[in-house]
Motif scaffolding. Sequence first.
Motif, PDB file in Angstrom:
ATOM      1  N   ARG A   1      53.675 -53.504 -13.584  1.00  0.00           N
ATOM      2  CA  ARG A   1      53.315 -54.709 -12.843  1.00  0.00           C
ATOM      3  C   ARG A   1      54.176 -55.875 -13.308  1.00  0.00           C
ATOM      4  NH1 ARG A   1      49.462 -58.994 -12.899  1.00  0.00           N
ATOM      5  NH2 ARG A   1      48.434 -59.301 -10.877  1.00  0.00           N
ATOM      6  N   CYS A   2      54.755 -56.602 -12.335  1.00  0.00           N
ATOM      7  CA  CYS A   2      55.589 -57.768 -12.621  1.00  0.00           C
ATOM      8  C   CYS A   2      55.192 -58.888 -11.657  1.00  0.00           C
ATOM      9  CB  CYS A   2      57.074 -57.435 -12.459  1.00  0.00           C
ATOM     10  SG  CYS A   2      58.182 -58.831 -12.776  1.00  0.00           S
ATOM     11  N   VAL A   3      54.981 -60.090 -12.176  1.00  0.00           N
ATOM     12  CA  VAL A   3      54.551 -61.226 -11.363  1.00  0.00           C
ATOM     13  C   VAL A   3      55.710 -62.217 -11.249  1.00  0.00           C
ATOM     14  CG1 VAL A   3      52.924 -63.137 -11.128  1.00  0.00           C
ATOM     15  CG2 VAL A   3      52.159 -60.949 -12.081  1.00  0.00           C
TER      16      VAL A   3
ATOM     17  N   THR B   1      53.696 -66.854  -5.021  1.00  0.00           N
ATOM     18  CA  THR B   1      53.539 -65.826  -6.057  1.00  0.00           C
ATOM     19  C   THR B   1      53.620 -64.446  -5.417  1.00  0.00           C
ATOM     20  OG1 THR B   1      52.107 -67.279  -7.361  1.00  0.00           O
ATOM     21  CG2 THR B   1      52.062 -64.937  -7.890  1.00  0.00           C
TER      22      THR B   1
ATOM     23  N   VAL C   1      53.612 -60.085  -6.484  1.00  0.00           N
ATOM     24  CA  VAL C   1      53.363 -59.061  -7.497  1.00  0.00           C
ATOM     25  C   VAL C   1      54.184 -57.830  -7.149  1.00  0.00           C
ATOM     26  CG1 VAL C   1      51.636 -57.594  -8.587  1.00  0.00           C
ATOM     27  CG2 VAL C   1      51.049 -59.947  -7.963  1.00  0.00           C
TER      28      VAL C   1
ATOM     29  N   THR D   1      55.079 -53.883  -8.053  1.00  0.00           N
ATOM     30  CA  THR D   1      54.741 -52.628  -8.737  1.00  0.00           C
ATOM     31  C   THR D   1      55.857 -51.600  -8.538  1.00  0.00           C
ATOM     32  OG1 THR D   1      53.503 -51.906  -6.775  1.00  0.00           O
ATOM     33  CG2 THR D   1      52.268 -52.998  -8.539  1.00  0.00           C
TER      34      THR D   1
ATOM     35  N   ALA E   1      56.814 -59.874 -17.010  1.00  0.00           N
ATOM     36  CA  ALA E   1      56.309 -58.498 -17.067  1.00  0.00           C
ATOM     37  C   ALA E   1      56.284 -58.052 -18.520  1.00  0.00           C
ATOM     38  CB  ALA E   1      57.195 -57.568 -16.245  1.00  0.00           C
TER      39      ALA E   1
END
Length: 297
Positions: free
Chosen positions: A75-77, A96, A98, A100, A133
């Motif tokens: 997961r990386c925001v 924003t 997200v 995956t 992340a």
Amino acid sequence: MEVPRRAFAALAAFLMMLGAALVLVPQASQAAVNPVPVLAIRLDTANQNAKVTESAPGIVQFTGQISIDKLPVERCVVTLTSSTDTGWVSQVSPSTAVFTTTTPQAFTCTVVVPQGTPNSQFGNLIINGRAVAGGLQSLAETKAIIAVDPYFRLTLDSDVPYREISPGTQAFFTIKLTNAGNAVDSFELEISNLKELTSKHWTVVLSANTIMKVMPGEYKPFRITAQSPRDWTIWKSEPSVIIMKATSQNAKDFQQVISLSFPVYAYEKGFYIPGFDPLFLIAAFGIGLVVLRRNRK
């Protein structure tokens, strides 16, 4: 006893080699360090034009994609922000995202250019991104340029649009032309009902046929000289309208016709006898009074 000693020595040597091998082989948790996420921001176009007017702002919308090249964890925001060097309002949507997977995601950025913004002004849009992340982060930015399309407007005004004159005399009008557009403009001047006035024996002259390079918000004056008919007139009380027309020259380059008409009025009241001087009438009247008084005496 010789054989067991040799076997023991061989066994010891094997155990030492095995221990060394185990020391050299890295543990599973140390096999690889998590890679830093690589964030990229791309716009579909690097420049756009805003269409504004004197009463309405211009809305410009950029589209683009964000992507993560190396995904260290599941997961990386990513957070996006935008700004302009001119202070124009801007907003990224979504702000924003997200990740995956490494599949790119789309975004839009809307910029509001205020009404009446000059055509000469440019805005620089900056979009900043931050990817986080697993305790690691990556920064990226992209830029775009916003230009402002020209619009063309003008106003005409006069402090004294009405003059009362005697027949056979002149009327003078000063007209103020203001460039109400957002770009430098030049203007053509004409009397739109000149043919009609000429048929009535009026002579109308402009001080200029063209006004060149008027800045936005700037005004320049010009003059109308109107000579009323010098025809034999016992008595006259009549208004005449002179219709002034100004046309934007630069609007023609954009296949537009922007013009404005402004009427001024000359009101003739009195009489006119060709070759007759009113001063002569006054002098003659004065002489007549003197003669009349003498005769009475």
